[in-house]
Design a protein around this motif. Structure first.
Motif, PDB file in Angstrom:
ATOM      1  N   SER A  20       0.846  -1.185   0.000  1.00 56.23           N
ATOM      2  CA  SER A  20       0.000   0.000   0.000  1.00 56.23           C
ATOM      3  C   SER A  20       0.884   1.240   0.000  1.00 56.23           C
ATOM      4  N   LEU A  21       0.243   2.388  -0.159  1.00 54.54           N
ATOM      5  CA  LEU A  21       0.983   3.635  -0.335  1.00 54.54           C
ATOM      6  C   LEU A  21       0.261   4.763   0.386  1.00 54.54           C
ATOM      7  N   ASN A  22       1.017   5.581   1.102  1.00 53.09           N
ATOM      8  CA  ASN A  22       0.508   6.823   1.683  1.00 53.09           C
ATOM      9  C   ASN A  22       1.265   7.989   1.064  1.00 53.09           C
ATOM     10  N   HIS A  23       0.694   9.180   1.160  1.00 53.51           N
ATOM     11  CA  HIS A  23       1.340  10.329   0.535  1.00 53.51           C
ATOM     12  C   HIS A  23       1.203  11.570   1.398  1.00 53.51           C
ATOM     13  N   ARG A  24       2.070  12.546   1.140  1.00 57.61           N
ATOM     14  CA  ARG A  24       1.966  13.911   1.648  1.00 57.61           C
ATOM     15  C   ARG A  24       2.390  14.835   0.533  1.00 57.61           C
ATOM     16  N   VAL A  25       1.672  15.933   0.367  1.00 60.83           N
ATOM     17  CA  VAL A  25       1.956  16.904  -0.685  1.00 60.83           C
ATOM     18  C   VAL A  25       2.273  18.250  -0.044  1.00 60.83           C
ATOM     19  N   PHE A  26       3.389  18.861  -0.462  1.00 62.01           N
ATOM     20  CA  PHE A  26       3.782  20.173   0.047  1.00 62.01           C
ATOM     21  C   PHE A  26       3.939  21.157  -1.107  1.00 62.01           C
ATOM     22  N   ASN A  27       3.430  22.362  -0.918  1.00 63.29           N
ATOM     23  CA  ASN A  27       3.756  23.436  -1.850  1.00 63.29           C
ATOM     24  C   ASN A  27       5.188  23.864  -1.591  1.00 63.29           C
ATOM     25  N   SER A  71      -2.788  11.518  10.166  1.00 65.55           N
ATOM     26  CA  SER A  71      -3.379  12.743  10.709  1.00 65.55           C
ATOM     27  C   SER A  71      -3.498  12.673  12.227  1.00 65.55           C
ATOM     28  N   PHE A  72      -2.930  11.630  12.834  1.00 70.61           N
ATOM     29  CA  PHE A  72      -2.941  11.560  14.287  1.00 70.61           C
ATOM     30  C   PHE A  72      -1.548  11.213  14.814  1.00 70.61           C
ATOM     31  N   LEU A  73      -1.297  11.625  16.050  1.00 65.54           N
ATOM     32  CA  LEU A  73      -0.063  11.312  16.757  1.00 65.54           C
ATOM     33  C   LEU A  73      -0.412  10.558  18.030  1.00 65.54           C
ATOM     34  N   LEU A  74       0.556   9.860  18.563  1.00 63.27           N
ATOM     35  CA  LEU A  74       0.430   9.332  19.913  1.00 63.27           C
ATOM     36  C   LEU A  74       1.105  10.311  20.861  1.00 63.27           C
ATOM     37  N   ASN A  75       0.603  10.406  22.087  1.00 65.05           N
ATOM     38  CA  ASN A  75       1.092  11.461  22.976  1.00 65.05           C
ATOM     39  C   ASN A  75       2.530  11.245  23.449  1.00 65.05           C
ATOM     40  N   GLN A  76       3.145  10.121  23.063  1.00 66.15           N
ATOM     41  CA  GLN A  76       4.566   9.958  23.390  1.00 66.15           C
ATOM     42  C   GLN A  76       5.463  10.265  22.188  1.00 66.15           C
ATOM     43  N   ASP A  77       4.863  10.609  21.047  1.00 63.08           N
ATOM     44  CA  ASP A  77       5.639  10.894  19.838  1.00 63.08           C
ATOM     45  C   ASP A  77       6.349  12.240  19.937  1.00 63.08           C
ATOM     46  N   SER A  78       7.562  12.296  19.416  1.00 63.00           N
ATOM     47  CA  SER A  78       8.301  13.550  19.298  1.00 63.00           C
ATOM     48  C   SER A  78       8.363  13.936  17.828  1.00 63.00           C
ATOM     49  N   VAL A  79       8.040  15.178  17.522  1.00 64.66           N
ATOM     50  CA  VAL A  79       7.952  15.615  16.129  1.00 64.66           C
ATOM     51  C   VAL A  79       8.556  17.005  15.967  1.00 64.66           C
ATOM     52  N   GLN A  80       8.837  17.331  14.708  1.00 64.98           N
ATOM     53  CA  GLN A  80       9.198  18.690  14.329  1.00 64.98           C
ATOM     54  C   GLN A  80       8.137  19.236  13.381  1.00 64.98           C
ATOM     55  N   ILE A  81       7.912  20.534  13.441  1.00 64.74           N
ATOM     56  CA  ILE A  81       7.024  21.215  12.499  1.00 64.74           C
ATOM     57  C   ILE A  81       7.917  22.051  11.594  1.00 64.74           C
ATOM     58  N   LYS A  82       7.767  21.884  10.294  1.00 66.89           N
ATOM     59  CA  LYS A  82       8.679  22.586   9.389  1.00 66.89           C
ATOM     60  C   LYS A  82       8.084  22.687   7.997  1.00 66.89           C
ATOM     61  N   ASP A  83       8.686  23.565   7.196  1.00 57.89           N
ATOM     62  CA  ASP A  83       8.392  23.595   5.771  1.00 57.89           C
ATOM     63  C   ASP A  83       9.603  23.062   5.025  1.00 57.89           C
ATOM     64  N   ILE A 142      -2.781  28.410  -1.409  1.00 55.80           N
ATOM     65  CA  ILE A 142      -1.680  28.171  -0.478  1.00 55.80           C
ATOM     66  C   ILE A 142      -2.199  28.366   0.939  1.00 55.80           C
ATOM     67  N   ARG A 143      -2.333  27.264   1.675  1.00 57.66           N
ATOM     68  CA  ARG A 143      -2.767  27.310   3.060  1.00 57.66           C
ATOM     69  C   ARG A 143      -1.619  26.801   3.928  1.00 57.66           C
ATOM     70  N   ASP A 144      -1.695  27.124   5.196  1.00 57.07           N
ATOM     71  CA  ASP A 144      -0.621  26.700   6.100  1.00 57.07           C
ATOM     72  C   ASP A 144      -0.438  25.188   6.081  1.00 57.07           C
ATOM     73  N   ARG A 145      -1.523  24.428   5.949  1.00 51.58           N
ATOM     74  CA  ARG A 145      -1.382  22.979   5.969  1.00 51.58           C
ATOM     75  C   ARG A 145      -0.790  22.440   4.673  1.00 51.58           C
ATOM     76  N   GLU A 146      -0.677  23.267   3.650  1.00 52.01           N
ATOM     77  CA  GLU A 146      -0.009  22.853   2.418  1.00 52.01           C
ATOM     78  C   GLU A 146       1.463  23.245   2.418  1.00 52.01           C
ATOM     79  N   ILE A 147       1.841  24.094   3.361  1.00 52.43           N
ATOM     80  CA  ILE A 147       3.225  24.569   3.449  1.00 52.43           C
ATOM     81  C   ILE A 147       3.975  23.862   4.570  1.00 52.43           C
ATOM     82  N   TYR A 148       3.330  23.770   5.734  1.00 57.19           N
ATOM     83  CA  TYR A 148       3.969  23.170   6.910  1.00 57.19           C
ATOM     84  C   TYR A 148       3.479  21.745   7.116  1.00 57.19           C
ATOM     85  N   GLY A 149       4.325  20.952   7.753  1.00 56.85           N
ATOM     86  CA  GLY A 149       3.950  19.580   8.051  1.00 56.85           C
ATOM     87  C   GLY A 149       4.631  19.089   9.305  1.00 56.85           C
TER      88      GLY A 149
END
Length: 426
Positions: free
Chosen positions: A52-59, A183-195, A163-170
């Motif tokens: 199977s395949l998942n995707h994310r698209v960024f401007n 589209s969901f995280l677990l509360n123990q996950d560590s993440v970065q927000i970036k473009d 161009i919306r923020d959700r198309e620029i940042y991830g």
């Protein structure tokens, strides 16, 4: 965002391989070949045997960057990038819209020259698409495993100009290298927000500790629309390219400015989500197959597990084996709904999640820009059922689908519920 169930079924069939000029019928029901592929592909979520395949698209300035996550079970145990380069082909085609019959662009992605990353049993890569002077288009990806003959053909609605923020940042992994495809995280996950430009910027996070209602039955006169404005429980500032942990469960919305209505949203869950691991959490999804009195009794029980055991055994006339099977089957469907449809609320609460839980995988799906039709056939209780979902973007997601409800669904809803209550769902 995660590709949801769209990554698992065909909406149309491409005529042969991608070439300089191709045509396809996207408005008519799939052919027999498509129906077979749809049925097999949809079962992937339950038995996990097919890729199977998942995707994310960024401007990304004058282009779109497409990130892919490939789940290839036969190559998931150990890294096999060399085999992917040798035995897999990846092509894409762009249609102006779902009713178009000719690709405006087709291209082969040369995997021998493409960086591929293996992580946690999955493969990651990305490629760019030049923007075109149109508002939106449909990106069709053709991934083929030439060694086994497996093929998947997901289609992705892409935006060129809005161009919306959700198309620029991830949301990216802890190292900031790979975007998250859920589209969901677990509360123990560590993440970065970036473009993709690595911009250093402060962003505003709104947190909503909001309880949402589950979907109403398909014959109900009213659905459960998302409120136009939710009350913000708290707000704080984060900085891009910085490691964060969102440990409070609930809904988050990230925006570059509070004047922006649309933002990057994600739902934070705990423990083993999309599975439900707490006994008390198992009660709520039963609302679809219980009476009001039964559900209230389960909710108010002092010993939830004992009360639930009695409930299931009573339904199954004391047949323990049948009860265990039905419980397992029901919560497999709940997990599947959470996995594919979680957005601003848990997936089991959505219209698509409800239909998936009760009826299972559709036999056929037809989709255009703003509609999806799920068609169920060959059931002992009905000849054919068609559910129509309308795409209604909101503040949190571009892919919120609402079921079009009709009183006539009562004729097929209650028989389906009885199958669950009698332990006859296969």
């Amino acid at each position: 965002m995660k590709y949801n169930i769209a990554s698992l079924y065909l909406c149309f069939v491409l005529a042969g391989c991608f070439g300089a000029k191709q045509t396809t019928s996207v408005n008519s029901p799939p052919s027999n070949e498509a129906e077979e592929t749809t049925s097999q592909s949809l079962s992937i979520a339950e038995d996990n045997r097919k890729m199977s395949l998942n995707h994310r698209v960024f401007n990304n300035n004058d282009k779109l960057t497409i990130f892919l996550e490939l789940d290839i079970p036969r190559l998931s145990k150990t890294e096999a990038i060399r085999e992917i380069r040798e035995f897999f082909s990846l092509n894409y085609g762009i249609l102006p819209n779902y009713t178009s019959k000719e690709f405006v662009e087709t291209k082969n992605i040369d995997l021998s020259q493409r960086e591929i990353v293996f992580k946690n049993g999955k493969y990651y890569l990305n490629f760019d698409i030049e923007k075109k002077p149109i508002l939106s288009a449909v990106l069709v990806i053709d991934l083929v495993d030439k060694k086994t003959g497996q093929k998947i053909l997901p289609d992705i609605l892409i935006s060129y100009s809005v161009i919306r923020d959700r198309e620029i940042y991830g949301l990216f992994d802890a190292k900031g290298n790979t975007p998250l495809f859920s589209s969901f995280l677990l509360n123990q996950d560590s993440v970065q927000i970036k473009d993709l430009l690595g911009s250093d910027k402060e962003l505003i996070v709104s947190y909503y500790n909001q309880e949402f209602n589950p979907a109403s039955p398909p014959m109900s006169s009213a659905s459960n629309p998302t409120p136009q404005r939710l009350n913000v429980d708290s707000a704080f500032v984060v900085r891009t390219n910085t490691l964060y942990n969102f440990n409070r469960t609930g809904l988050y919305l990230i925006r570059s400015d509070t004047s922006q209505y649309y933002g990057l949203s994600f739902y934070v869950a705990e423990r083993k989500y999309p599975k439900l691991s707490k006994v008390d959490d198992l009660v709520d999804p039963l609302i679809y197959i219980t009476t009001k009195e039964e559900h209230s009794e389960l909710k108010e029980a002092e010993e939830t597990k004992k009360t639930m055991d009695k409930f299931w055994l009573k339904l199954m006339s004391g047949d323990v084996k049948k009860a265990k099977y039905t419980i397992r089957k029901y919560y497999q469907r709940v997990k599947m709904a959470n996995d594919f449809f979680t957005s601003y609320k848990p997936g089991w609460q959505t219209d698509m999640g409800m239909i998936l839980i009760i009826y299972g995988n559709p036999n056929k799906i037809i989709r255009n820009n703003d509609q999806e039709f799920w068609i169920y056939t060959q059931n002992a209780s009905f000849a054919e059922i068609k559910f129509e979902f309308l795409r209604k973007p909101n503040q949190f997601t571009d892919f919120h689908y609402v079921l079009r409800r009709y009183p006539d669904y009562e004729q097929v809803w209650y028989p389906a519920i009885e199958l669950w209550r009698e332990g006859k769902v296969q």
